[in-house]
Design an enzyme around this catalytic site. Structure first.
Site, PDB file in Angstrom:
ATOM      1  N   ARG A 103      11.944  33.693  43.484  1.00  0.00           N
ATOM      2  CA  ARG A 103      11.995  33.537  44.895  1.00  0.00           C
ATOM      3  C   ARG A 103      12.626  32.337  45.105  1.00  0.00           C
ATOM      4  O   ARG A 103      13.411  32.299  45.774  1.00  0.00           O
ATOM      5  CB  ARG A 103      10.562  33.222  45.348  1.00  0.00           C
ATOM      6  CG  ARG A 103       9.800  34.714  45.376  1.00  0.00           C
ATOM      7  CD  ARG A 103       8.306  34.000  46.084  1.00  0.00           C
ATOM      8  NE  ARG A 103       7.678  33.307  44.974  1.00  0.00           N
ATOM      9  CZ  ARG A 103       6.534  33.315  44.502  1.00  0.00           C
ATOM     10  NH1 ARG A 103       5.746  34.093  45.211  1.00  0.00           N
ATOM     11  NH2 ARG A 103       6.145  32.579  43.840  1.00  0.00           N
ATOM     12  N   HIS A 159       7.253  42.101  46.679  1.00  0.00           N
ATOM     13  CA  HIS A 159       7.029  42.769  45.660  1.00  0.00           C
ATOM     14  C   HIS A 159       7.644  44.034  45.934  1.00  0.00           C
ATOM     15  O   HIS A 159       8.728  44.723  44.983  1.00  0.00           O
ATOM     16  CB  HIS A 159       5.535  42.953  45.508  1.00  0.00           C
ATOM     17  CG  HIS A 159       4.905  41.829  45.146  1.00  0.00           C
ATOM     18  ND1 HIS A 159       3.662  41.333  45.768  1.00  0.00           N
ATOM     19  CD2 HIS A 159       4.925  40.996  43.978  1.00  0.00           C
ATOM     20  CE1 HIS A 159       3.272  40.467  45.263  1.00  0.00           C
ATOM     21  NE2 HIS A 159       4.034  40.269  44.118  1.00  0.00           N
ATOM     22  N   LYS A 189      -7.788  34.330  37.778  1.00  0.00           N
ATOM     23  CA  LYS A 189      -7.079  34.108  38.976  1.00  0.00           C
ATOM     24  C   LYS A 189      -8.208  34.333  40.124  1.00  0.00           C
ATOM     25  O   LYS A 189      -7.934  34.132  41.153  1.00  0.00           O
ATOM     26  CB  LYS A 189      -5.822  34.812  39.065  1.00  0.00           C
ATOM     27  CG  LYS A 189      -4.638  34.019  38.733  1.00  0.00           C
ATOM     28  CD  LYS A 189      -3.381  34.874  39.041  1.00  0.00           C
ATOM     29  CE  LYS A 189      -2.281  34.205  38.744  1.00  0.00           C
ATOM     30  NZ  LYS A 189      -0.937  34.757  39.093  1.00  0.00           N
ATOM     31  N   SER A 210       1.673  36.053  47.450  1.00  0.00           N
ATOM     32  CA  SER A 210       0.360  36.677  48.058  1.00  0.00           C
ATOM     33  C   SER A 210      -0.568  35.785  48.277  1.00  0.00           C
ATOM     34  O   SER A 210      -1.316  35.868  48.816  1.00  0.00           O
ATOM     35  CB  SER A 210      -0.018  37.383  46.652  1.00  0.00           C
ATOM     36  OG  SER A 210       0.662  38.599  46.406  1.00  0.00           O
TER      37      SER A 210
END
Length: 166
Positions: free
Chosen positions: A95, A17, A41, A133
Site C-alpha cells: 500500500r 485485497h 491478532k 482491515s
C-alpha cells in the site's frame, strides 16, 4: 501450472485485497488465498467467516478471469504453506512505503528458507492504497460508513457484528 499464494488474515477482506487478487489472476493459473490463523491478532471474524467471505467474493473474480481460486487456511510458516499448496510464488500487496520495510525483511527470510519460491509485489491501485482491515473495523465499530472500502456483503457482516449501520 503456475500457482501463486496470496496470504493474509483478511479480517475482513477489503476492496484493496480484492484488487490485488483480481490483478494476481493474470500471473497464475491457480491462485491460492492463504487465510492465516493468527490467534495473536484476535480477529473480529472467525476463520470460517473469513473463509466464507473470501470464497464468496472470489467466486466472481474466478468466473470473470477464468483463473482457479482456492481458499486455504494455514497456521504454519508462510514458506511451508507455499510448499504445501505447490506455489512457486508468493504474492504480496503493497500500500505504501511503510509496508516495504516489513515485506523486505520477510522476503529475505523466506529466500533463506526456500530460494525456489519467488515473492511478487503488486501495488494497490491508488483508490485502495489507504485501505487497511484494521481501519475498516475501527470505522465500522464507531458507526462510520465503510461502503467505500468493502463490498456490500462484507459491509453487512460488519453491521451484523457491530449492531450498527456502517
Amino acid at each position: 501450472m503456475r500457482i501463486g499464494l496470496y496470504p493474509g488474515t483478511f479480517d475482513p477482506v477489503t476492496l484493496g485485497h480484492l484488487d490485488i487478487i483480481h490483478r494476481a489472476t493474470v500471473l497464475v493459473d491457480r491462485l491460492v488465498i492463504g487465510v492465516a490463523i493468527n490467534r495473536d491478532k484476535g480477529p473480529l471474524f472467525s476463520l470460517e467467516e473469513r473463509v466464507t467471505m473470501i470464497e464468496t467474493e472470489c467466486a466472481r473474480i474466478s468466473e470473470e478471469t477464468a483463473c482457479e481460486i482456492v481458499v486455504h487456511p494455514f497456521e504454519n510458516l508462510l514458506i511451508d504453506c507455499a510448499r504445501d499448496v505447490g506455489a512457486g510464488m508468493i504474492i504480496r500487496g503493497l500500500r505504501a512505503v511503510a509496508d516495504f520495510e516489513y515485506e523486505f525483511q520477510m522476503v529475505g527470510m523466506n529466500r533463506r528458507l526456500d530460494a525456489s519460491i519467488e515473492t511478487v509485489f503488486l501495488m494497490a491501485e491508488a483508490q485502495h492504497q489507504a485501505i487497511a482491515s484494521k481501519l475498516v473495523k475501527e470505522i465500522a465499530r464507531l458507526g462510520g460508513n465503510v461502503a467505500k472500502f468493502v463490498t456490500p456483503e462484507v459491509r453487512k457482516a460488519l453491521q451484523a457484528r457491530f449492531g450498527a449501520d456502517c
